[in-house]
Design an enzyme around this catalytic site. Structure first.
Site, PDB file in Angstrom:
ATOM      1  N   LEU A  87       0.674  -1.118  -0.083  1.00 21.43           N
ATOM      2  CA  LEU A  87       0.057  -0.038  -0.015  1.00 21.43           C
ATOM      3  C   LEU A  87       0.826   1.318  -0.112  1.00 21.43           C
ATOM      4  CD1 LEU A  87      -2.747  -0.903   2.489  1.00 21.43           C
ATOM      5  CD2 LEU A  87      -2.736  -1.494   0.030  1.00 21.43           C
TER       6      LEU A  87
ATOM      7  N   GLY B 261       1.870  -9.542   5.420  1.00 20.15           N
ATOM      8  CA  GLY B 261       2.298  -8.934   6.768  1.00 20.15           C
ATOM      9  C   GLY B 261       2.268  -7.440   6.681  1.00 20.15           C
ATOM     10  N   GLY B 262       1.698  -6.650   7.686  1.00 22.77           N
ATOM     11  CA  GLY B 262       1.658  -5.290   7.804  1.00 22.77           C
ATOM     12  C   GLY B 262       0.684  -4.606   6.763  1.00 22.77           C
ATOM     13  N   ASP B 263       1.198  -4.102   5.788  1.00 24.38           N
ATOM     14  CA  ASP B 263       0.368  -3.592   4.443  1.00 24.38           C
ATOM     15  C   ASP B 263       0.862  -4.127   3.418  1.00 24.38           C
ATOM     16  OD1 ASP B 263       2.634  -2.335   4.201  1.00 24.38           O
ATOM     17  OD2 ASP B 263       1.943  -0.515   3.610  1.00 24.38           O
ATOM     18  N   GLU B 264       1.335  -5.325   3.344  1.00 26.51           N
ATOM     19  CA  GLU B 264       1.898  -6.338   2.187  1.00 26.51           C
ATOM     20  C   GLU B 264       0.961  -7.476   1.975  1.00 26.51           C
ATOM     21  OE1 GLU B 264       6.533  -5.606   1.233  1.00 26.51           O
ATOM     22  OE2 GLU B 264       5.961  -7.349   2.294  1.00 26.51           O
TER      23      GLU B 264
END
Length: 406
Positions: free
Chosen positions: A291, A331-334
């Site tokens: 993102l 993971g996270g924004d991936e």
């Protein structure tokens, strides 16, 4: 179960009672037959014996012995014939033989009565011609009494044979009754055991299938016995286990925020799809999404807005994927998109649609981010999951460098 046990025991109890009754009746009938034979034939036999002894002595009066009770014997014989004609079993007697026996006795009775009169005058002087006449009377009486005894013996023998045949039929009926009853009992016992074993086998089979990981396993619930209650409890347990299992599977494979596959499930599915594509000699492509401006959205609007932005991007991307494609949070924004049976050119077109659709919507809403995509295709970019992810990451980094916002 109680009904089946009653069905097993009731016929045996009834047949046992019937058998005891029949055997007791046969025993009583046999004793009555023996007593009747003795009481019927004994007077005739005794009378015949006395007459023969008198004949040997030529004249009973000359032997100076006590005179036998001929009158009592004749009365007993008359009573025997009367009891045979009007007795309980008179219908079983062969009438022709009975009539012959009675006729022979009626022929013998006058000679016996004359002999009785002669015995009463035992001390009188008997002339020679009287002695000869007495011998002739004795011989005729003996012959008639013997004939009567033989006919009466035939009557009793015929009656005994008929009773024996009836007893034989009763015993045969009892034997067949026992055979049929035991056969039915064995069949019922087999059905009872089958009704016990079949549900237990079904439970064991269902338990094995659940142990092998199969879902939707249920056992039939039939009846109202203890095994039925056990089957119902087993089905409830299986349903509860499936619910718990599904919850655990969901928690183990699904990202709780976005509803996509989590990292572990994504990598496991990536490995499986990649190996399947290589075995089938088909291309397999991978998209890595990251993102844009996600950190600034969190800093400016807060983490709740960041969570909403993640869910919004997931909804947008899912709407652009095909059936059979998979979306997972790396993971996270991936995020990672798995594209089975997809070459590099087609994968790049899908990536371009995603970037364009998300970017156009993000322009109108400051709290929504754009997206950058990196594409990698096996086997050109690698033949294992790690190599493929690294190639897609490298492509993603280049994409960000080209499209980084000022």
């Amino acid at each position: 179960m109680a009904v089946i046990v009653a069905l097993l025991l009731l016929p045996l109890a009834i047949l046992s009672a019937v058998s005891m009754t029949v055997l007791n009746e046969q025993g009583e009938a046999f004793r009555a037959s023996v007593e009747e034979s003795v009481h019927t034939l004994l007077p005739l036999t005794t009378l015949e014996h006395y007459l023969q002894r008198a004949l040997v002595d030529e004249l009973l009066a000359e032997s100076h012995q006590a005179a036998p009770d001929f009158a009592g014997l004749t009365d007993s014989i008359d009573k025997s014939f009367s009891s045979l004609r009007v007795g309980t079993y008179s219908q079983d007697l062969p009438q022709d033989v009975m009539n012959d026996a009675h006729l022979a006795w009626m022929h013998a009775k006058p000679g016996v009565q004359r002999l009785v009169e002669q015995v009463r005058s035992v001390h009188a002087v008997v002339p020679q011609d009287g002695t000869d006449y007495t011998r002739q009377e004795l011989e005729r009486a003996i012959q008639d009494v013997s004939t009567a005894r033989q006919h009466l013996s035939a009557v009793i023998e015929a009656r005994y044979e008929r009773a024996a045949a009836q007893r034989h039929r009763q015993l045969v009926g009892l034997v067949w009754g026992w055979v049929l009853t035991l056969t039915v009992a064995i069949v019922l016992a087999g059905a009872f055991l089958y009704s016990l074993v079949r549900p237990m086998r079904q439970l064991a089979q269902a338990a094995r299938e659940i142990g092998n990981g199969r879902t939707g396993v249920r056992v039939p619930v039939e009846g109202q016995d203890e095994l039925t209650a056990l089957a119902a409890c087993f089905n409830d347990m299986a349903a509860s286990w499936e619910t718990t299992r599904q919850t655990l599977v969901t928690e183990a494979t699904e990202d709780p925020l976005t509803g996509t596959l989590n990292r572990r499930a994504t990598l496991a599915l990536l490995t499986a799809e990649l190996e399947a594509g290589l075995r089938a000699h088909q291309p397999f492509s991978l998209l890595v999404l990251d993102l844009d401006r996600f950190k600034s959205i969190n800093d400016r609007f807060g983490h709740a807005a960041g969570d909403r932005a993640l869910c919004w991007v997931v909804d947008k991307v899912r709407g652009l994927l095909r059936e059979g494609d998979h979306l997972g949070r790396y993971g996270g924004d991936e995020f990672i998109v798995l594209l089975p049976r997809t070459g590099k050119a087609q994968a790049e077109r899908i990536a371009q649609r995603i970037v364009q659709a998300v970017g156009e919507a993000a322009v109108r809403e400051p709290a929504y981010p754009g997206v950058s995509v990196g594409v990698a295709t096996a086997p050109d970019a690698g033949r294992d999951a790690t190599a493929l992810v690294e190639a897609a990451d490298a492509a993603l980094y280049k994409h960000k460098q080209r499209h980084r916002a000022p």
